[in-house]
Design a protein around this motif. Structure first.
Motif, short mmCIF file in Angstrom:
data_model
loop_
_atom_site.label_atom_id
_atom_site.label_comp_id
_atom_site.label_asym_id
_atom_site.label_seq_id
_atom_site.Cartn_x
_atom_site.Cartn_y
_atom_site.Cartn_z
N ILE A 84 -17.43 13.17 -46.83
CA ILE A 84 -16.62 14.10 -46.05
C ILE A 84 -15.80 15.00 -46.97
CG2 ILE A 84 -16.44 12.49 -44.10
CD1 ILE A 84 -13.53 11.97 -44.95
N ALA A 85 -15.35 16.11 -46.41
CA ALA A 85 -14.42 17.01 -47.10
C ALA A 85 -13.18 17.12 -46.21
CB ALA A 85 -15.04 18.38 -47.31
N ILE A 86 -12.11 16.47 -46.64
CA ILE A 86 -10.88 16.45 -45.84
C ILE A 86 -10.12 17.76 -46.07
CG2 ILE A 86 -8.73 15.22 -45.36
CD1 ILE A 86 -10.03 12.74 -46.72
N PRO A 87 -9.80 18.47 -45.01
CA PRO A 87 -9.09 19.75 -45.19
C PRO A 87 -7.60 19.56 -45.44
CG PRO A 87 -9.45 19.35 -42.87
CD PRO A 87 -10.12 18.21 -43.61
N ILE A 88 -6.99 20.59 -46.00
CA ILE A 88 -5.53 20.65 -46.08
C ILE A 88 -5.10 21.35 -44.80
CG2 ILE A 88 -3.58 21.70 -47.28
CD1 ILE A 88 -5.13 21.22 -49.89
N ILE A 89 -4.18 20.74 -44.07
CA ILE A 89 -3.79 21.22 -42.75
C ILE A 89 -2.34 21.69 -42.79
CG2 ILE A 89 -3.57 20.60 -40.32
CD1 ILE A 89 -5.55 18.23 -41.18
N GLU A 90 -2.13 22.94 -42.40
CA GLU A 90 -0.79 23.53 -42.36
C GLU A 90 -0.02 23.22 -43.64
OE1 GLU A 90 1.11 22.35 -38.72
OE2 GLU A 90 -0.53 23.12 -37.51
N ASN A 91 -0.66 23.45 -44.77
CA ASN A 91 -0.07 23.25 -46.10
C ASN A 91 0.29 21.80 -46.39
OD1 ASN A 91 -0.31 25.97 -46.85
ND2 ASN A 91 1.55 26.44 -45.71
N GLU A 92 -0.27 20.85 -45.65
CA GLU A 92 -0.03 19.44 -45.91
C GLU A 92 -1.33 18.78 -46.33
OE1 GLU A 92 3.69 17.76 -43.43
OE2 GLU A 92 1.78 17.71 -42.39
N ILE A 93 -1.23 17.93 -47.32
CA ILE A 93 -2.38 17.14 -47.75
C ILE A 93 -2.65 16.10 -46.68
CG2 ILE A 93 -3.20 15.50 -49.49
CD1 ILE A 93 -1.44 17.00 -51.50
N THR A 94 -3.91 15.85 -46.43
CA THR A 94 -4.30 14.83 -45.46
C THR A 94 -5.12 13.78 -46.19
OG1 THR A 94 -4.37 16.47 -43.70
CG2 THR A 94 -5.55 14.43 -43.30
N GLU A 95 -4.89 12.51 -45.86
CA GLU A 95 -5.69 11.42 -46.41
C GLU A 95 -6.51 10.82 -45.28
OE1 GLU A 95 -3.78 7.71 -47.37
OE2 GLU A 95 -2.31 7.98 -45.79
N ASP A 145 -23.90 -1.84 -38.42
CA ASP A 145 -22.75 -2.49 -37.80
C ASP A 145 -21.49 -1.66 -38.03
OD1 ASP A 145 -24.26 -4.64 -36.96
OD2 ASP A 145 -23.42 -6.07 -38.40
N ARG A 146 -20.62 -1.64 -37.03
CA ARG A 146 -19.33 -0.99 -37.18
C ARG A 146 -18.43 -1.91 -38.01
NH1 ARG A 146 -17.17 0.27 -31.54
NH2 ARG A 146 -18.10 -1.73 -31.09
N ILE A 147 -18.00 -1.45 -39.18
CA ILE A 147 -17.29 -2.32 -40.11
C ILE A 147 -15.82 -1.97 -40.30
CG2 ILE A 147 -19.34 -3.03 -41.38
CD1 ILE A 147 -18.53 -0.87 -43.51
N ALA A 148 -15.43 -0.76 -39.98
CA ALA A 148 -14.05 -0.33 -40.19
C ALA A 148 -13.81 0.90 -39.34
CB ALA A 148 -13.79 -0.02 -41.67
N GLN A 149 -12.55 1.32 -39.32
CA GLN A 149 -12.25 2.57 -38.62
C GLN A 149 -11.47 3.49 -39.56
OE1 GLN A 149 -9.78 1.92 -35.16
NE2 GLN A 149 -8.91 0.06 -36.04
N GLY A 150 -11.68 4.77 -39.36
CA GLY A 150 -11.01 5.77 -40.17
C GLY A 150 -9.99 6.53 -39.35
N ILE A 151 -8.85 6.81 -39.98
CA ILE A 151 -7.77 7.55 -39.32
C ILE A 151 -7.25 8.59 -40.29
CG2 ILE A 151 -5.44 7.39 -38.36
CD1 ILE A 151 -6.19 4.53 -37.50
N PHE A 152 -7.20 9.84 -39.87
CA PHE A 152 -6.65 10.90 -40.71
C PHE A 152 -5.13 10.91 -40.60
CE2 PHE A 152 -10.99 12.33 -40.03
CZ PHE A 152 -11.35 12.55 -41.35
N ASN A 153 -4.47 11.08 -41.72
CA ASN A 153 -3.01 11.00 -41.76
C ASN A 153 -2.46 12.06 -42.72
OD1 ASN A 153 -0.49 9.74 -41.18
ND2 ASN A 153 -0.57 8.78 -43.19
N PRO A 154 -1.59 12.97 -42.22
CA PRO A 154 -0.96 13.93 -43.13
C PRO A 154 0.05 13.20 -44.01
CG PRO A 154 -0.10 14.20 -40.92
CD PRO A 154 -1.17 13.16 -40.85
N LEU A 155 0.25 13.68 -45.21
CA LEU A 155 1.21 13.04 -46.11
C LEU A 155 1.88 14.07 -46.98
CD1 LEU A 155 -0.23 12.73 -49.21
CD2 LEU A 155 -1.70 11.30 -47.82
N LYS A 156 2.93 13.66 -47.63
CA LYS A 156 3.68 14.54 -48.52
C LYS A 156 3.59 13.99 -49.93
CE LYS A 156 6.25 16.72 -45.21
NZ LYS A 156 5.63 17.82 -44.61
#
Length: 188
Positions: A84-95, A145-156
């Protein structure tokens, strides 16, 4: 006539969904192979319900293998078959946070080893999940098999400012907790 509870729920559901669609992120992704694409049914990773926080990541086992086994107290790195390519959203880094699936953790003691795995914003390799078997029995993972879940989170990110220990004590430790930790607030 007077709207029924079913009608109200349907309208609410439609409003909620359209609100979600407005604010959804677009995440560029690719499969690592045709086999990986097959295990996801040719679709991006899916949220199992419209209001779910996390999307499912599936096991993509190496060629020639169909099952991986995690022995009790053992750990394994499992690839997911996607990049994946995680975007930068509203000038915030996202993990991207990789979290355990509650059913695997509760029923089998299988969880993401480091609690929450972090995929940095600039990582572009294949996503992997480190699973740990805290249970008493070997646990088998099959391809898909479903092994984990992913959640996008903005951070500073932060800028560090070094101060002397004396300055730190005088100006930054005037909190109720101070430097107390590891159970300092009591047992209950």
């Amino acid at each position: 006539g007077k709207p029924t509870l079913h009608t109200i729920k349907t309208l609410l559901r439609r409003q909620t969904y359209s609100f979600i669609l407005i604010y959804m992120l677009t995440i560029p992704f690719c499969f690592t192979s045709e086999k990986a694409k097959e295990i996801y049914g040719g679709q991006p990773p899916q949220y199992q319900t419209p209001l779910a926080s996390g999307f499912d990541l599936r096991a993509f086992v190496p060629e020639g293998e169909n099952i991986l086994t995690i022995h009790p107290q053992g750990r394994i790195l499992i690839k997911t078959g996607i990049r994946i390519a995680i975007p930068i959203i509203e000038n915030e880094i996202t993990e991207l946070q990789i979290r355990s699936r509650s059913g695997l953790a509760f029923k089998h003691g299988v969880c993401v080893l480091n609690g929450i795995g972090t995929i940095d914003n600039d990582y572009r390799g294949e996503l992997g999940v480190i699973l740990y078997n805290a249970g008493h029995e070997p646990f088998e993972i099959k391809i898909g098999d479903r092994i984990a879940q992913g959640i996008f989170n903005p951070l500073k990110q932060c800028i560090w400012q070094e101060v002397s220990q004396e300055d730190f004590e005088a100006n930054y430790c005037n909190t109720e907790r101070g430097s107390g930790g590891f159970g300092s607030t009591g047992k209950i």
